[in-house]
Design a protein around this motif. Structure first.
Motif, mmCIF file in Angstrom:
data_model
loop_
_atom_site.group_PDB
_atom_site.id
_atom_site.type_symbol
_atom_site.label_atom_id
_atom_site.label_comp_id
_atom_site.label_asym_id
_atom_site.label_seq_id
_atom_site.Cartn_x
_atom_site.Cartn_y
_atom_site.Cartn_z
ATOM 1 N N HIS A 1 -5.060 4.606 5.877
ATOM 2 C CA HIS A 1 -5.805 3.345 5.897
ATOM 3 C C HIS A 1 -6.224 2.959 7.310
ATOM 4 N N HIS B 1 0.814 -1.218 0.000
ATOM 5 C CA HIS B 1 0.000 0.000 0.000
ATOM 6 C C HIS B 1 0.851 1.274 0.000
ATOM 7 N N SER C 1 0.568 6.425 4.446
ATOM 8 C CA SER C 1 -0.142 5.232 3.974
ATOM 9 C C SER C 1 -0.799 4.514 5.143
ATOM 10 N N SER D 1 -4.615 2.025 9.849
ATOM 11 C CA SER D 1 -3.993 0.800 10.339
ATOM 12 C C SER D 1 -3.439 1.022 11.744
#
Length: 297
Positions: free
Chosen positions: A215, A162, A211, A217
């Motif tokens: 997302h 990603h 990134s 995360s």
């Protein structure tokens, strides 16, 4: 150690040797080495780069060594990003160290165990070795975070795929409510990403941090600091001079690891960590460069 180690080197054979010795003690079965090439305007670089690469020839344990050496100087942004693209074309997961990030011996076991445990957990993208603001009463061996420290870290190919050096999602994400998660540090986070998007600093890690954040995360942060940065000096690319971030002591973790009760980012820790990064002796411009390149978002 069965987990591959990726080692990023350049032109500092002395720090390269110290980190290499730490890797030697861990004895990974596979070592992937990324090296940038000498700069044309720095006459000493050719020898220094060669001397740093020669240290890799000292591998004396059962180890497959793969090298990705650049003949020309690509700079931090292109060399590290392209090097890690190469790493994850070769392996499914890796522990990643730069030539100025000296790990405690337990760093390797910490990363290896958690790479294995969270291998199929899609929400977890990043395992950090750095904790500059430990929480003294933390009951678990690590916590979850939205931040992405890169002084010694580990990840999986499933997450690295990603990575987007152009940060194409930024133009939409910067208007989202998700930035509010960072509370009083929201503007600082915004500015770091904005500067990365416009390539104001030759760096790669702000894009990785974005990134991960975009997302939503999770990162894993150890209870104690497991990696010391030994690269703050005049010949550094970005981390020049004295700093409160330099030579922060390391302390090992106890095993077996105690996992957190839930997979929720520790917002209190994240704001504390970001405040520590921004409450420094540097000017705003220097802080942004420091923040992006070598400490994290």
């Amino acid at each position: 150690m069965r987990t591959p180690v990726a080692f990023l080197i350049f032109n500092r054979p002395d720090t390269t040797k110290r980190v290499f010795e730490a890797i030697r003690q861990a004895k990974p079965f596979k070592l992937l080495v990324i090296a940038d090439g000498p700069r044309k305007d720095k006459p000493d670089d050719e020898k220094k780069c060669a001397d740093a690469r020669a240290i890799i020839d000292r591998v004396d344990w059962d180890c497959q060594v793969l090298t990705n050496y650049s003949d020309s100087n690509l700079g931090c942004r292109r060399r590290v990003s392209s090097g890690l693209d190469w790493v994850f074309s070769q392996v499914e997961e890796a522990i990643i160290l730069e030539d100025d990030c000296l790990p405690h011996p337990t760093f390797f076991r910490f990363c290896e165990e958690l790479l294995d445990y969270y291998r199929d957990e899609e929400k977890v993208w990043h395992i950090a070795g750095t904790n500059l603001t430990p929480i003294s009463d933390l009951k678990s061996s690590f916590l979850f975070s939205r931040l992405v420290p890169i002084w010694g870290w580990a990840t999986w190919k499933r997450a690295w795929q990603h990575y987007d050096i152009e940060m194409k999602l930024w133009s939409k994400y910067k208007h989202s409510e998700d930035l509010q998660y960072f509370g009083s540090q929201q503007q600082n986070v915004y500015q770091v990403f904005e500067d990365n998007y416009h390539s104001l600093v030759d760096t790669w890690d702000g894009q990785w941090a974005f990134s991960c954040v975009a997302h939503q995360s999770l990162s894993i942060i150890p209870k104690t600091n497991l990696v010391m940065n030994i690269g703050f000096r005049s010949d550094a690319t970005h981390t020049k001079g004295k700093s409160k971030f330099a030579y922060i002591p390391v302390r090992g973790l106890d095993f077996p690891l105690v996992k957190p009760l839930n997979m929720i980012p520790n917002q209190e820790f994240d704001e504390k960590f970001l405040s520590f990064l921004n409450d420094s002796e540097f000017s705003l411009v220097s802080k942004i460069k420091q923040f992006i390149r070598k400490t994290v978002l």
